[in-house]
Each structure stands twice: as C-alpha cells, then as structure tokens.
Design a protein around this motif. Structure first.
Motif, mmCIF file in Angstrom:
data_model
loop_
_atom_site.group_PDB
_atom_site.id
_atom_site.type_symbol
_atom_site.label_atom_id
_atom_site.label_comp_id
_atom_site.label_asym_id
_atom_site.label_seq_id
_atom_site.Cartn_x
_atom_site.Cartn_y
_atom_site.Cartn_z
ATOM 1 N N ARG A 1 0.826 -1.194 0.000
ATOM 2 C CA ARG A 1 0.000 0.000 0.000
ATOM 3 C C ARG A 1 0.866 1.251 0.000
ATOM 4 O O ARG A 1 2.018 1.224 0.409
ATOM 5 C CB ARG A 1 -0.900 0.045 1.249
ATOM 6 N N GLY A 2 0.255 2.359 -0.429
ATOM 7 C CA GLY A 2 0.895 3.654 -0.302
ATOM 8 C C GLY A 2 0.886 4.081 1.156
ATOM 9 O O GLY A 2 0.117 3.543 1.972
ATOM 10 N N ARG A 3 1.708 5.062 1.502
ATOM 11 C CA ARG A 3 1.851 5.443 2.911
ATOM 12 C C ARG A 3 0.564 5.993 3.517
ATOM 13 O O ARG A 3 0.396 5.976 4.732
ATOM 14 C CB ARG A 3 2.970 6.473 3.055
ATOM 15 N N ALA A 4 -0.351 6.471 2.691
ATOM 16 C CA ALA A 4 -1.618 6.987 3.216
ATOM 17 C C ALA A 4 -2.683 5.893 3.342
ATOM 18 O O ALA A 4 -3.766 6.146 3.889
ATOM 19 C CB ALA A 4 -2.138 8.109 2.317
ATOM 20 N N GLN A 5 -2.384 4.691 2.856
ATOM 21 C CA GLN A 5 -3.368 3.586 2.914
ATOM 22 C C GLN A 5 -2.853 2.408 3.732
ATOM 23 O O GLN A 5 -3.243 1.259 3.510
ATOM 24 C CB GLN A 5 -3.703 3.102 1.497
ATOM 25 N N LEU A 6 -1.962 2.665 4.695
ATOM 26 C CA LEU A 6 -1.359 1.568 5.447
ATOM 27 C C LEU A 6 -2.362 0.855 6.347
ATOM 28 O O LEU A 6 -2.243 -0.346 6.586
ATOM 29 C CB LEU A 6 -0.183 2.094 6.276
ATOM 30 N N ALA A 7 -3.359 1.575 6.846
ATOM 31 C CA ALA A 7 -4.378 0.929 7.681
ATOM 32 C C ALA A 7 -5.153 -0.100 6.860
ATOM 33 O O ALA A 7 -5.449 -1.203 7.342
ATOM 34 C CB ALA A 7 -5.328 1.972 8.269
ATOM 35 N N ASP A 8 -5.473 0.233 5.620
ATOM 36 C CA ASP A 8 -6.172 -0.702 4.740
ATOM 37 C C ASP A 8 -5.286 -1.897 4.418
ATOM 38 O O ASP A 8 -5.751 -3.046 4.392
ATOM 39 C CB ASP A 8 -6.589 0.010 3.459
ATOM 40 N N GLY A 9 -3.992 -1.642 4.191
ATOM 41 C CA GLY A 9 -3.063 -2.735 3.937
ATOM 42 C C GLY A 9 -2.936 -3.665 5.125
ATOM 43 O O GLY A 9 -2.847 -4.891 4.966
ATOM 44 N N PHE A 10 -2.948 -3.081 6.329
ATOM 45 C CA PHE A 10 -2.863 -3.905 7.541
ATOM 46 C C PHE A 10 -4.109 -4.780 7.683
ATOM 47 O O PHE A 10 -4.016 -5.953 8.048
ATOM 48 C CB PHE A 10 -2.687 -3.027 8.773
ATOM 49 N N ARG A 11 -5.273 -4.216 7.393
ATOM 50 C CA ARG A 11 -6.508 -5.024 7.479
ATOM 51 C C ARG A 11 -6.456 -6.195 6.501
ATOM 52 O O ARG A 11 -6.846 -7.315 6.834
ATOM 53 C CB ARG A 11 -7.728 -4.137 7.191
ATOM 54 N N GLU A 12 -5.971 -5.935 5.287
ATOM 55 C CA GLU A 12 -5.888 -7.012 4.300
ATOM 56 C C GLU A 12 -4.906 -8.091 4.741
ATOM 57 O O GLU A 12 -5.219 -9.288 4.688
ATOM 58 C CB GLU A 12 -5.456 -6.448 2.942
ATOM 59 N N ALA A 13 -3.704 -7.671 5.179
ATOM 60 C CA ALA A 13 -2.707 -8.651 5.620
ATOM 61 C C ALA A 13 -3.209 -9.428 6.824
ATOM 62 O O ALA A 13 -2.972 -10.635 6.947
ATOM 63 C CB ALA A 13 -1.395 -7.949 5.946
ATOM 64 N N GLY A 14 -3.916 -8.738 7.728
ATOM 65 C CA GLY A 14 -4.481 -9.418 8.893
ATOM 66 C C GLY A 14 -5.509 -10.459 8.502
ATOM 67 O O GLY A 14 -5.559 -11.554 9.085
#
Length: 296
Positions: A171-184
């Motif tokens: 993810r881009g640095r502004a979408q890290l929360a979304d990336g974390f949800r996906e990886a989780g």
C-alpha cells in the motif's frame, strides 16, 4: 576503530576515504549509506564487514535526526508511529511526508517459538517501522527496492523456522491501515485453513477471502460444520485430513490409525455434516466451512 590485522589499512586512510565519499553523498537516502561506505572500504573484507555491522546503526541514527531536526514538538515522530499508521490515526503531515511512498505491510505470527518472539534489527533492516498487534509482529517495510524487500521477507520466512505465517500486502503510505486489514485477514485465513508455514498474500486466499467478506455465506458454511464440534475424534480426523493435503494414507499415518479406521471416520463425518470428505466437492466445502467457523 583500529585495524584487526596487519594487512588492514591504517584508520586514518580509511577515514580519509570515508570523508571523500561523504563529500559526494547527497544525504537524502539513508538506506543507501552502507553502499556508500562500502566504497570507502574498497576490496578489504575486514573493513567491509565493519561497515556492514555498523552501517545500519548509522542509518537509524540519521533517520531519527532527519525526522526531528528543526521540526519542533508539533511535528515530532510519534512514539509508536507504526501503530498509529496501521490504526489509521492522524500523524503530523511532516512526519507522513518523511516516510517512503509505498510500503510492504507484513504481519508475522510465529507458531513454535511463541507470538512474542523478537525479530533482530538485522532481519528488519533500516527504515522498517515495527509494532505489535494482538501478539503478532507488524512490520512496515519501505517498498523502494524489490531486491531488498525480497531479502527481508526471505529472512522473515526463515526466521519462522517452519512454524508460523507471514502475511503481506502492499500500500501507499496513506493507505497503510487498509493494507494492515488485508494482511491481517490473510493471516487469519491461512491460520484457520491450516496452511503450511510460509509467506502469503491475498492472491493465495482469494476464495476464502470472498467467503468471509460475504456474511450470509460465511454463516451458512459455519452452520455446516458446527455439528462436528460435538465429536472431538471426528474433528481431529478432518483437520488431520486437511493437514495431509487430503492424502488419506498420510492422514491415517499421522493419526496412528489404520486406513480402514480413517475411512470409517470419514463416513461418520459425512453422516454428521451431510458433506462427503472423500469427494473433491465435499472436502472443499468442509475446508471452507472450517475456515468460516474459525474466523467468526
């Protein structure tokens, strides 16, 4: 600093080389500092080892200095920046601007060594942000060099020691929360699906991911396998079959039972759930049901 053998150059010579390459360095890429210092080490293997062992310390120091120098309290880096980023909490814009443009979000869960096992700085590498969430290790790895990112994820996979999982999302640095949800979500699915230890992304669990995103489908699947919860031996048999990648001979061996005993138990599973675990369609449905039940 002193030479470790008579063949090493005098410190003053080495420092002169360091000063020379430093005059050419722009200072805007801390992650390249080790490469720059290796130029000063030349072909001397002892000095090269010295640079590699100490260079990451210098990189981290310069990264901290760069973030805080002249910014004042209003733009200081949060104590747990990674935790704020994956939670979607607001961080000062100056801090956000100082980060890499894109990151590989990695959620790591070690099985045999415990979820609290620490990862050494050598594995994480310079510029990597880290925190913990529900006992899992979360790393934000700057996605600026495919080779470096691959090396870090390779080291993490080795660190798992064959027990545990590494789930990743970019993810881009502004979408890290979304990336974390996906990886989780990926981590939950591979753990629930009893996948082998290793690295996984959403492309490895597309079917399972689609199932859990559809609440009604997930509930119906969980209802299929729920009656099996009352039969501990049958539940153990089904999970052993999944662990053996549906190889019945291997599952029987792992359970220390005769193949005919396994076949009898599988017939009972079919009777309890209405799905035949000896058929391709039945075992796929039961596996999806087990995952849906586990992640609820």
């Amino acid at each position: 600093m002193r030479p470790v053998s008579d063949s090493s150059p005098e410190p003053v010579d080495f420092l002169a080389r360091v000063r020379a390459v430093g005059e050419k360095w722009s200072g805007d890429r801390q992650g390249k500092l080790v490469d720059v210092l290796l130029q000063a080490a030349g072909d001397n293997p002892e000095l090269a080892n010295l640079v590699r062992s100490s260079g990451s310390i210098l990189e981290e120091f310069l990264e901290g200095f760069r973030r805080n120098a002249g910014t004042g309290a209003a733009t200081s880096v949060p104590r747990d920046l990674a935790a704020d980023l994956i939670a979607g909490r607001s961080v000062p814009q100056a801090v956000l601007d100082s980060l890499a443009t894109r990151y590989l979000v990695a959620v790591v869960r070690s099985g045999v060594n415990g979820r609290g096992k620490a990862v050494s700085a050598e594995i994480a590498g310079p510029g990597v942000l880290s925190t913990r969430h529900d006992g899992d290790l979360v790393l934000l790895i700057p996605d600026i060099d495919d080779g470096r990112t691959t090396r870090i994820t390779g080291h993490l996979t080795q660190w798992l020691g064959g027990s545990g999982w590494l789930a990743v999302a970019k993810r881009g640095r502004a979408q890290l929360a979304d990336g974390f949800r996906e990886a989780g979500d990926v981590l939950r699915l591979v753990a629930a699906g009893r996948r082998p230890s290793g690295m996984y992304s959403i492309s490895d669990v597309l079917v399972e991911y689609a199932v859990i995103r559809h609440e009604e489908v997930a509930e119906n699947l969980a209802a299929v396998i729920k009656p099996l919860r009352a039969h501990a031996v049958l539940w153990e048999t089904l999970t052993a079959l999944i662990d053996a990648d549906y190889n019945r001979n291997k599952a029987a061996k792992n359970l220390f039972i005769h193949r005919s005993t396994l076949d009898y138990r599988l017939q009972r599973i079919a009777g309890v759930t209405g799905c035949d675990p000896t058929s391709g369609r039945g075992v796929q449905l039961l596996t999806a049901a087990l995952i849906a039940d586990s992640v609820r």
